[in-house]
Design a protein around this motif. Structure first.
Motif, PDB file in Angstrom:
ATOM      1  N   LEU A   1       0.803  -1.229   0.000  1.00 47.93           N
ATOM      2  CA  LEU A   1       0.000   0.000   0.000  1.00 47.93           C
ATOM      3  C   LEU A   1       0.836   1.280   0.000  1.00 47.93           C
ATOM      4  O   LEU A   1       0.290   2.370  -0.169  1.00 47.93           O
TER       5      LEU A   1
ATOM      6  N   VAL B   1      -8.898   2.106   0.464  1.00 48.42           N
ATOM      7  CA  VAL B   1      -7.932   1.054   0.125  1.00 48.42           C
ATOM      8  C   VAL B   1      -8.217  -0.279   0.797  1.00 48.42           C
ATOM      9  O   VAL B   1      -7.652  -1.286   0.397  1.00 48.42           O
TER      10      VAL B   1
ATOM     11  N   TRP C   1      -8.763   7.709   3.293  1.00 50.28           N
ATOM     12  CA  TRP C   1      -7.883   6.861   2.505  1.00 50.28           C
ATOM     13  C   TRP C   1      -8.035   5.395   2.912  1.00 50.28           C
ATOM     14  O   TRP C   1      -8.111   4.514   2.076  1.00 50.28           O
TER      15      TRP C   1
ATOM     16  N   ASN D   1       0.270   3.396  -3.022  1.00 52.98           N
ATOM     17  CA  ASN D   1      -1.017   4.075  -2.988  1.00 52.98           C
ATOM     18  C   ASN D   1      -0.947   5.295  -2.073  1.00 52.98           C
ATOM     19  O   ASN D   1      -1.488   6.359  -2.389  1.00 52.98           O
TER      20      ASN D   1
ATOM     21  N   GLU E   1      -1.470   9.341  -2.853  1.00 53.14           N
ATOM     22  CA  GLU E   1      -2.384  10.163  -2.047  1.00 53.14           C
ATOM     23  C   GLU E   1      -1.671  11.375  -1.459  1.00 53.14           C
ATOM     24  O   GLU E   1      -2.214  12.472  -1.437  1.00 53.14           O
TER      25      GLU E   1
END
Length: 91
Positions: A38, A90, A86, A41, A45
């Motif tokens: 992650l 996710v 967030w 990701n 962000e």
């Protein structure tokens, strides 16, 4: 403040923000376990966070809160809300 019905006693309501925070806390354990996957990701962000920053976070929510506060000038509450949003996307 928004309210949502939950498994609370009949006639009572649970503030949505509290329900969402609880959901995210539960999901954060999953995020910690998948942190290496992650990180990319999270980098998208919060582009101001370097790869080294995200390595230091190592899946620890409070470290991420602190970095967002530092790099973006957010309050603790704002940083936590961003992370919660967030987290829901996710997980």
């Amino acid at each position: 403040m928004a309210f949502a019905r939950n498994n609370a006693p009949r006639g009572s309501v649970v503030p949505t923000e509290h329900r969402n925070r609880k959901e995210c806390v539960m999901n954060w354990e999953q995020i910690q376990g998948k942190w290496n996957k992650l990180k990319g990701n999270a980098r998208v962000e919060w582009a101001r966070l370097s790869d080294q920053d995200l390595e230091r976070v190592a899946g620890e929510r409070e470290k991420l809160v602190g970095l967002i506060q530092e790099k973006y000038g957010r309050s603790k509450k704002e940083a936590e809300e961003e992370i919660d949003n967030w987290c829901r996307r996710v997980s």
